[in-house]
Every structure is written in structure tokens, then in C-alpha cells.
Design a protein around this motif. Structure first.
Motif, mmCIF file in Angstrom:
data_model
loop_
_atom_site.group_PDB
_atom_site.id
_atom_site.type_symbol
_atom_site.label_atom_id
_atom_site.label_comp_id
_atom_site.label_asym_id
_atom_site.label_seq_id
_atom_site.Cartn_x
_atom_site.Cartn_y
_atom_site.Cartn_z
ATOM 1 N N TYR A 70 28.505 83.696 -59.472
ATOM 2 C CA TYR A 70 29.811 84.374 -59.438
ATOM 3 C C TYR A 70 31.067 83.670 -58.529
ATOM 4 O O TYR A 70 32.015 84.237 -58.060
ATOM 5 C CB TYR A 70 29.592 85.673 -58.608
ATOM 6 C CG TYR A 70 28.778 86.824 -59.468
ATOM 7 C CD1 TYR A 70 29.709 87.679 -60.412
ATOM 8 C CD2 TYR A 70 27.554 86.804 -59.511
ATOM 9 C CE1 TYR A 70 28.779 88.574 -61.018
ATOM 10 C CE2 TYR A 70 26.957 87.829 -60.194
ATOM 11 C CZ TYR A 70 27.684 88.507 -61.253
ATOM 12 O OH TYR A 70 26.775 89.427 -62.004
ATOM 13 N N THR A 71 30.665 82.410 -58.190
ATOM 14 C CA THR A 71 31.760 81.552 -57.466
ATOM 15 C C THR A 71 32.637 81.098 -58.959
ATOM 16 O O THR A 71 32.195 81.069 -59.941
ATOM 17 C CB THR A 71 31.371 80.260 -57.084
ATOM 18 O OG1 THR A 71 30.512 79.621 -58.032
ATOM 19 C CG2 THR A 71 30.277 80.478 -55.865
ATOM 20 N N LYS A 72 33.975 80.805 -58.677
ATOM 21 C CA LYS A 72 35.062 80.417 -59.668
ATOM 22 C C LYS A 72 34.627 79.145 -60.251
ATOM 23 O O LYS A 72 34.605 78.090 -59.678
ATOM 24 C CB LYS A 72 36.263 80.734 -58.864
ATOM 25 C CG LYS A 72 37.346 80.568 -60.102
ATOM 26 C CD LYS A 72 38.770 80.985 -59.768
ATOM 27 C CE LYS A 72 39.271 79.924 -58.783
ATOM 28 N NZ LYS A 72 40.892 79.984 -58.628
ATOM 29 N N ARG A 81 35.031 79.633 -78.398
ATOM 30 C CA ARG A 81 34.495 78.540 -78.082
ATOM 31 C C ARG A 81 33.071 78.687 -77.590
ATOM 32 O O ARG A 81 32.835 79.550 -76.848
ATOM 33 C CB ARG A 81 35.217 77.326 -77.610
ATOM 34 C CG ARG A 81 36.631 76.824 -78.400
ATOM 35 C CD ARG A 81 37.389 75.930 -77.264
ATOM 36 N NE ARG A 81 38.824 76.109 -78.046
ATOM 37 C CZ ARG A 81 39.761 75.282 -77.511
ATOM 38 N NH1 ARG A 81 39.667 74.859 -76.435
ATOM 39 N NH2 ARG A 81 40.934 75.227 -78.199
ATOM 40 N N LEU A 82 32.124 77.625 -77.882
ATOM 41 C CA LEU A 82 30.639 77.691 -77.380
ATOM 42 C C LEU A 82 30.935 77.903 -75.685
ATOM 43 O O LEU A 82 30.121 78.758 -75.156
ATOM 44 C CB LEU A 82 29.891 76.675 -77.661
ATOM 45 C CG LEU A 82 29.602 76.482 -79.253
ATOM 46 C CD1 LEU A 82 28.828 75.256 -79.457
ATOM 47 C CD2 LEU A 82 28.724 77.676 -79.625
ATOM 48 N N LYS A 83 31.528 77.050 -75.023
ATOM 49 C CA LYS A 83 31.566 77.038 -73.732
ATOM 50 C C LYS A 83 32.261 78.311 -73.180
ATOM 51 O O LYS A 83 32.305 78.617 -71.721
ATOM 52 C CB LYS A 83 32.034 76.036 -73.243
ATOM 53 C CG LYS A 83 33.716 75.481 -73.548
ATOM 54 C CD LYS A 83 33.984 74.181 -72.913
ATOM 55 C CE LYS A 83 35.476 73.862 -73.388
ATOM 56 N NZ LYS A 83 35.559 72.398 -72.933
ATOM 57 N N ASP A 84 32.746 79.223 -74.088
ATOM 58 C CA ASP A 84 33.403 80.503 -73.433
ATOM 59 C C ASP A 84 32.351 81.384 -73.089
ATOM 60 O O ASP A 84 32.948 82.323 -72.471
ATOM 61 C CB ASP A 84 34.347 80.856 -74.478
ATOM 62 C CG ASP A 84 35.571 80.290 -74.684
ATOM 63 O OD1 ASP A 84 35.913 79.493 -74.200
ATOM 64 O OD2 ASP A 84 36.308 80.482 -75.701
ATOM 65 N N ASP A 85 31.241 81.177 -73.371
ATOM 66 C CA ASP A 85 30.197 82.298 -72.825
ATOM 67 C C ASP A 85 29.812 82.204 -71.443
ATOM 68 O O ASP A 85 30.018 81.082 -70.690
ATOM 69 C CB ASP A 85 28.746 81.838 -73.574
ATOM 70 C CG ASP A 85 27.562 82.542 -73.252
ATOM 71 O OD1 ASP A 85 27.237 83.414 -74.092
ATOM 72 O OD2 ASP A 85 26.899 82.622 -71.764
ATOM 73 N N GLY A 86 30.115 83.513 -70.955
ATOM 74 C CA GLY A 86 29.928 83.301 -69.312
ATOM 75 C C GLY A 86 30.501 84.744 -68.756
ATOM 76 O O GLY A 86 30.739 85.565 -69.352
ATOM 77 N N LYS A 87 30.613 84.720 -67.504
ATOM 78 C CA LYS A 87 31.010 85.944 -66.594
ATOM 79 C C LYS A 87 32.575 85.696 -66.663
ATOM 80 O O LYS A 87 33.045 84.530 -66.244
ATOM 81 C CB LYS A 87 30.429 86.029 -65.382
ATOM 82 C CG LYS A 87 29.128 86.434 -65.586
ATOM 83 C CD LYS A 87 28.280 86.555 -63.989
ATOM 84 C CE LYS A 87 26.950 86.877 -64.175
ATOM 85 N NZ LYS A 87 26.087 86.184 -64.858
ATOM 86 N N TYR A 88 33.398 86.582 -66.549
ATOM 87 C CA TYR A 88 34.754 86.817 -66.269
ATOM 88 C C TYR A 88 35.365 87.860 -65.297
ATOM 89 O O TYR A 88 34.971 88.897 -65.287
ATOM 90 C CB TYR A 88 35.643 86.848 -67.494
ATOM 91 C CG TYR A 88 35.425 85.878 -68.478
ATOM 92 C CD1 TYR A 88 36.476 84.857 -68.876
ATOM 93 C CD2 TYR A 88 34.553 85.604 -69.334
ATOM 94 C CE1 TYR A 88 36.431 83.835 -69.651
ATOM 95 C CE2 TYR A 88 34.236 84.672 -70.232
ATOM 96 C CZ TYR A 88 35.259 83.747 -70.184
ATOM 97 O OH TYR A 88 35.207 82.553 -71.128
#
Length: 357
Positions: free
Chosen positions: A94-96, A136-143
Motif C-alpha cells: 500500500y505504499t505509493k 497494459r500488463l503492468k497496470d495490474d495492481g492496487k489503485y
């Protein structure tokens, strides 16, 4: 006069008295001019609440996706100024990781890889949803969706997960030859990226069992085991993800776990009666208006499009593989999967090509 009354009269005389306001009152706040003059900021007494989707939002590479975010006031009172909306991408802790975009009114600005691909959707009065195009593939994750109204600042987090497949990868020169940076490059060369833990865990829950340790995107080294056995952590350990923890990104060497998602084109098979060498295979794909397929493209076509071919074919890295969606006699093991013949130095085979739509 009593002391309290004297103080009240002095305040009235000084002109600093403010009429009663049923909300919050802040004084001694430096103004934007930096001249030391105080300004007063009034709050309307309403609590700002920001909410995103509690469930993950699923998408795939090349698609457009909306990450929902709405805000409200309790009690319901409109903002007294233009609010500021800020979206950030977070790491697993959860760090930016990076700024995505910021918007004030109808003006917005994207940052980094999101510039030109991200904007805020204002479909309703208190909507602050983020729209990402050409995922894109690296867009996967928390926002994180952050809403700023004066001195009030509230946020919530939404998880974007790409539908795809995790596959283990080792280079032609053999097992455990990649440091972290080489593993990153190896996955990119195969139309993929290093998988993250959530992606590996999902693959394990769907049946992935692999006894070779591989790099993940956070610099840890792990491997998924469905059937405990002696060479893979021992028979007494429960099934799960085995972890070596963080490793030295330059010195330590392992395999890689790569992640690929949906394709913007199609994978197809070509063959000749006598087969082809690797160079002949590359030329055949070019003659067909395509290029020789990469490993990640073959895995995506097998997993997401059901590609099934019981004929071995060359791929761009010099390996020979074939995808089986429906297991049958003379086509390898009883489970679906992508079969591999390794990296033959000689031999003649068909070829898997990839063509953009």
C-alpha cells in the motif's frame, strides 16, 4: 468588568470576531502568498466519504477499464469549492508506486505511462471514477482514489486484476541462469512481464504445480506446489507457495514466473511436409504477413482462446512447444497444458506464428 467580558470586548474591537458558524473553524493558516498573513478556512461540518469497489475489477491487456470511485458528504451538502481528485498506483504493501493522474474540475493531467491513457469519469454529481484505456500488463495492481476538499482528504483503494496466465520460464542455457533483471527482460522478450504474488497464487489455486523456484516482480523467489514431494520442500509440508523470500537482484540466479494476458491478434500454425529449421520457420511466418510467436503469446492463446494443436512448432526463443486444451492419446500427459521439447539445436518442425488483427 470581569476578565472574560474584557477579553470579548477586546476581540470585537480588534475586528477579528467571526459570527457563529455551525461547523468547523480553522484560523492561523498561512495563505498561498507566503506573506505571513493569516487566512480563515471554513468547513461545512459535513464528513467527506470516499468509496470504491470492494471487489476486484477484472480486465485484460488491450481493453478499456473503469475503476469506480464515488464520494459523498454526511450530511449531504455540496462542496464549497472545486474538489481535487488524485489517483495513485500502489505497491502490495500500500505504499505509493507512482502517480496516475490528478484532476480539478474539467482539467486533468496524467503521469508517466498513464499520460494520454487515463482520465476521470464524471457520470454523476459525486463520481470520481478512473478510466484507463489500452490496459497494459503492468497496470495490474492496487489503485488509490483520493478526494481533496480544502483541508479534508479522504481516500479508498480498488484492486485491478488482469485475466491471464502465469507460466514458468527458463532460458535456452538452462535452469537457474537468470538474475532478477535478466528475468524481467526474459519475460518481456516473450510478450509477458514478471508475475506478482497474487497472480502466482491464482495460478496455483487453478492447478499450477512447479518445483523450480522463480523470480516474481517484487524481487522475491517462490514456487507453487500442489502435490508435496521430497525434492520440492518435503512431503510433510502442506500444499502452497514455497518462498525463498527476497533475494539479491544481481547475484542470485533462478528461473522466472512470467504473466501474459489477452492478445490483440491470433496465433496460428504453419507446417511443411518435411518440417522447417528455425530460420525457415521465421521466414514462413513473415511470408504469411506475421511473425514467429513468442512463448507468452502461445500460452495466452492456449489459456484464453482454447488453442489446441498436437503438432510441435518453433517459437521465437528457439524452443519447440505445442498447446493441448483437450488431452488425448499421443499428445502428452493427461492434463491440459503447453508441452515443451526444450531448445533443440537441430530438427525440423512446424511453427506457431502471431499476427496482429
Amino acid at each position: 468588568l470581569p476578565l472574560l467580558l474584557k477579553a470579548t470586548l477586546l476581540r470585537l474591537a480588534s475586528g477579528s470576531y467571526r459570527p457563529f458558524y455551525n461547523g468547523f473553524y480553522y484560523n492561523h493558516i498561512m495563505n498561498d502568498n507566503g506573506d505571513g498573513q493569516d487566512k480563515v478556512d471554513y468547513f461545512n461540518g459535513a464528513k467527506l466519504v470516499v468509496e470504491t469497489s470492494k471487489d476486484p475489477v477484472y480486465s485484460y491487456s488491450g481493453a478499456n477499464v473503469t475503476l469506480p470511485c464515488h464520494y459523498r458528504y454526511e450530511p449531504d451538502m455540496g462542496p464549497k469549492r472545486k474538489i481535487r481528485i488524485k489517483w495513485s498506483k500502489l505497491r502490495d504493501d500500500y505504499t505509493k508506486e507512482q502517480d496516475v493522474m490528478v484532476a480539478i474540475g474539467k482539467t486533468y493531467m496524467g503521469f508517466g505511462d498513464f499520460k494520454g491513457r487515463a482520465h476521470v469519469r464524471r457520470g454523476s454529481r459525486h463520481e470520481a471514477s478512473l478510466v484507463i484505456s489500452d490496459v497494459r500488463l503492468k497496470d495490474d495492481g492496487k489503485y488509490r482514489c483520493e478526494v481533496i476538499d480544502g483541508l479534508e482528504d479522504e481516500s479508498d483503494v480498488v484492486d485491478l486484476r488482469l485475466q491471464g496466465i502465469v507460466f514458468p520460464y527458463q532460458p535456452p542455457r538452462g535452469q537457474y541462469r537468470l538474475n532478477f533483471h535478466e528475468a524481467e527482460q526474459a519475460c518481456q522478450d516473450q510478450g509477458a512481464i514478471l508475475a506478482n504474488f497474487n497472480q502466482l497464487f491464482q495460478a496455483w489455486s487453478e492447478g499450477l504445480d512447479w518445483c523450480n523456484a522463480g523470480w516474481l516482480a517484487d524481487g522475491t523467489v517462490q514456487y507453487p506446489i500442489r502435490l508435496p514431494r521430497k525434492p520440492c520442500g518435503g512431503v510433510h509440508l502442506a500444499p502452497g507457495i514455497r518462498s525463498y523470500g527476497p533475494r539479491h537482484r544481481h547475484l542470485h540466479r533462478f528461473d522466472a514466473f512470467c504473466f501474459s494476458s489477452a492478445l490483440k491478434g491470433e496465433v496460428f500454425y504453419l507446417d511443411r511436409l518435411a518440417g522447417m529449421t528455425l530460420e525457415e520457420a521465421k521466414q514462413s511466418c513473415q511470408d504469411a504477413g506475421a511473425e514467429i510467436a513468442r512463448v507468452g503469446q502461445l500460452y495466452s492463446a492456449w489459456k484464453l482462446l482454447g488453442l489446441d494443436r498436437c503438432n510441435a512448432g518453433w517459437l521465437a526463443d528457439g524452443s519447440v512447444r505445442y498447446p493441448i486444451a483437450t488431452p488425448r492419446a499421443n499428445c502428452g500427459p493427461a492434463e491440459p497444458g503447453v508441452r515443451s521439447f526444450g531448445f533443440p539445436s537441430k530438427g525440423r518442425f512446424g511453427v506457431f506464428c502471431y499476427k496482429e488483427r
